[in-house]
Design an enzyme around this catalytic site. Structure first.
Site, PDB file in Angstrom:
ATOM      1  CG  ASP A 170      71.524  24.577-101.492  1.00 39.00           C
ATOM      2  OD1 ASP A 170      71.868  23.471-101.046  1.00 39.00           O
ATOM      3  OD2 ASP A 170      71.573  24.877-102.703  1.00 39.00           O
ATOM      4  CD  GLU A 207      62.405  41.455 -89.061  1.00 35.56           C
ATOM      5  OE1 GLU A 207      61.460  40.671 -89.302  1.00 35.56           O
ATOM      6  OE2 GLU A 207      62.853  42.264 -89.887  1.00 35.56           O
TER       7      GLU A 207
HETATM    8  C1  NOJ Z   1      73.817  21.918-102.418  1.00 38.17           C
HETATM    9  C2  NOJ Z   1      72.927  20.795-102.010  1.00 38.17           C
HETATM   10  O1  NOJ Z   1      73.420  20.250-100.806  1.00 38.17           O
HETATM   11  C3  NOJ Z   1      72.904  19.801-103.145  1.00 38.17           C
HETATM   12  O2  NOJ Z   1      72.204  18.633-102.791  1.00 38.17           O
HETATM   13  C4  NOJ Z   1      72.287  20.450-104.349  1.00 38.17           C
HETATM   14  O3  NOJ Z   1      72.366  19.579-105.451  1.00 38.17           O
HETATM   15  C5  NOJ Z   1      73.017  21.752-104.695  1.00 38.17           C
HETATM   16  N1  NOJ Z   1      73.213  22.569-103.549  1.00 38.17           N
HETATM   17  C6  NOJ Z   1      72.224  22.562-105.683  1.00 38.17           C
HETATM   18  O4  NOJ Z   1      71.089  23.085-105.056  1.00 38.17           O
END
Ligand code: NOJ
Length: 561
Positions: free
Chosen positions: A224, A274
């Site tokens: 993310d 790894e």
């Molecule tokens: C990106 C994610 O795809 C989204 O859904 C989220 O709200 C934000 N990151 C914050 O974690």
């Protein structure tokens, strides 16, 4: 002792793509599951891990090689799971630890790999690390988050934030915290404090967590907002620029895309390496595709949004595809995506962008593009049905920034609930095979026809089209790994390109116009093009003179005979 002389890829239980070794993901189709919306087995209206297990055959029938699960970790749910309170465990709302291990085993038993969504930029404010960090400026976790003293105090004594950084979810990116008498930074909700990745203890703790999931058999990770992990070490203010919103009026050069980030991602990759055959893809946060190449590491993919941002026109697609090919170059592998849990569903978005009513026809043509471009396609659950955005009334909005946008005139946001509605498995209006309870988000009013059971029975449905296209991709080397070359035909509103290996040539031609178009293939150096697939069950065939008459929104995939 028994021996099996067959190559590993041919042995029973082999994972899909095993023939391709550790780089199976270059050949794969990856299917994103939003766990809340996939299948509910306990009647609470929220999908769960046993539900995913019971529908793994859907991913298999589709032809996917791997499933990617949006976050399954314990969470207060303010950002619907992207506010993680413990990255090492399973949220009881989704099931037990044993359910997760069984899901991995069952997926592997079907040849499917399992990819987890890792949210490592921030945690929930309920995470034990943050609780300890906010409790003391001296304790062992004191420096695990981005804490700073106020820049000063205004005339009323109100503390002023350390710099001008903003939250992507609206307002300042800094929150004053009474217990420490300091600000902490948050790129997203106030309840999602930013981790301090420049603290080696944070990095070590993250790698330990990653190893834990690898040891449980997880095959890879989607990271993310990975380009936000590292900020400028001195937290310099972002320069101002012209723009339509407060966020756009800053050049985000100090709160993301740090020049030393590639070294961090290479260290992450070495943890994955790894163990054999683990994949990773990083989500490019609020950055243009041209910034993506700087964030690559060997064997690590980057999601950019160049393709997803294009409206439905042959010209816009050609520009997006050419741009991405140019920025990434032939040596970098692309991650291709048209929808995800943050974006309007492609059937709705693309059809609306071109003023076309037949969303299914656009969905089929877009599927041909997605599944024939160079790179690994990522599908978002429901797109294989041609799912559309499902409206949610204002008083039922769940997405937190969308709720903020209702009351803050300075803040614009698209409600992400619309693309997160439950998947209808059956026409049965009583829960559509998703739940016996009340679903956490509504079904679309088309669920009695746009569902897995009904579409499976119709060879012309969007679902059947996806299955055919993925099957074709699997059996066609040029589509999986071939070089890409865009071809300009003289016909407007038509996109076309070649995929080529040393032994195979495939030509893809797509009508974007919603009206039939005739193209002339005679300039392609051969007349012997054989249609092998496309949007229609019976694809159009070129005439002896090299002309090909396309039906409205028809895409045809041709192989050199
Ligand atoms: C990106 C994610 O795809 C989204 O859904 C989220 O709200 C934000 N990151 C914050 O974690």
């Amino acid at each position: 002792m028994t021996t099996d002389d067959r190559p590993p890829a041919a042995r029973p239980g082999a994972l899909k793509g095993a023939t391709y070794g550790d780089e199976w993901w270059r050949h794969a189709v990856i299917y994103q599951i939003y766990p809340r919306s996939f299948a509910d087995t306990d009647g609470d209206g929220i999908g769960d891990l046993p539900g995913i297990r019971s529908h793994l055959d859907h991913a298999v029938d589709l032809g996917a090689d791997a499933i990617w699960l949006s976050p399954i970790y314990p969470s207060p749910g303010l950002d619907v799971g992207y506010d993680v309170a413990d990255h090492t465990a399973v949220d009881p709302v989704f099931g037990t630890e044993a359910d997760f291990d069984q899901l991995v085993a069952d997926a592997h038993g079907r040849g499917l790999r399992v990819i987890l969504d890792l949210v490592m930029n921030h945690t929930s404010d309920q995470h034990a690390w943050f609780q300890a960090s906010r409790a003391s400026r001296e304790g062992p976790f004191a420096d695990w988050y981005l804490w700073r003293d106020p820049a000063g105090f205004d005339d009323d004594g109100t503390p002023q934030p350390p710099n001008n950084w903003l939250s992507f979810f609206g307002g300042s990116g800094w929150q004053y915290d009474e217990p420490r008498q300091q600000f902490y930074m948050h790129t997203f909700l106030v309840e999602q404090p930013e981790l301090n990745w420049r603290n080696p203890e944070v990095e070590a703790a993250q790698w330990q967590m990653v190893r834990g999931w690898l040891d449980r058999g997880v095959d890879g990770f989607r990271l993310d907002v990975f380009n936000a992990f590292l900020k400028h070490p001195e937290l310099l203010a972002n320069p101002a620029r012209e723009g339509e919103s407060p966020w756009d009026r800053q050049e985000h050069i100090h709160d993301r895309d740090s020049p030393d980030f590639p070294e961090l991602i290479a260290r992450f990759r070495s943890i994955l390496d790894e163990q054999p055959g683990r994949m990773s893809v990083g989500e490019l946060f609020a950055s243009e595709p041209e910034r993506a190449p700087a964030l690559f590491a060997d064997r690590h993919l980057v999601f950019d949004w160049g393709l997803l941002a294009a409206p439905w026109s042959a010209e816009a697609y050609a520009a997006a595809i050419d741009g991405r090919e140019r920025y990434f170059g032939e040596d970098r592998w692309l991650a291709n995506v048209l929808s995800n849990h943050d974006q309007s569903r492609q059937a709705t978005r693309l059809a609306a962008s071109a003023g076309i009513d037949d969303t299914d026809a656009v969905a089929r043509a877009a599927a041909v593009v997605l599944l024939t471009l160079r790179g690994t396609p990522f599908l978002y659950y429901g797109e294989e049905l041609g799912a559309r955005d499902v409206p949610v009334p204002d008083d039922r909005i769940i997405d937190p920034p969308a709720r903020r946008a209702l009351v803050d005139p300075d803040f614009q946001w698209w409600n992400r609930d619309l693309c997160r509605s439950p998947i209808p498995w059956t026409p049965d209006a009583n829960g559509h095979g998703f739940t016996t309870g009340s679903p956490w988000l509504p079904f679309g009013d088309d669920a009695s026809v746009r569902n897995v059971e009904t579409e499976s029975a119709d060879p012309g449905s969007v679902l059947s089209t996806y299955r055919r296209l993925i099957g074709l991709r699997r059996s066609t080397d040029a589509l999986r790994t071939g070089r890409f070359r865009r071809v300009e035909l003289a016909t407007p509103d038509v996109l076309s390109y070649l995929r080529e290996t040393a032994t195979e040539r495939v030509f893809v031609v797509v009508d974007f116009a919603g009206e039939g178009r005739t193209v002339d293939l005679s300039g392609l150096g051969t007349r012997a093009w054989r249609p092998v697939g496309g949007t229609h069950v019976e694809p159009s065939t070129p005439g002896a003179d090299g002309s090909l008459a396309l039906r409205p929104l028809e895409a045809v995939i041709l192989v050199e005979a």
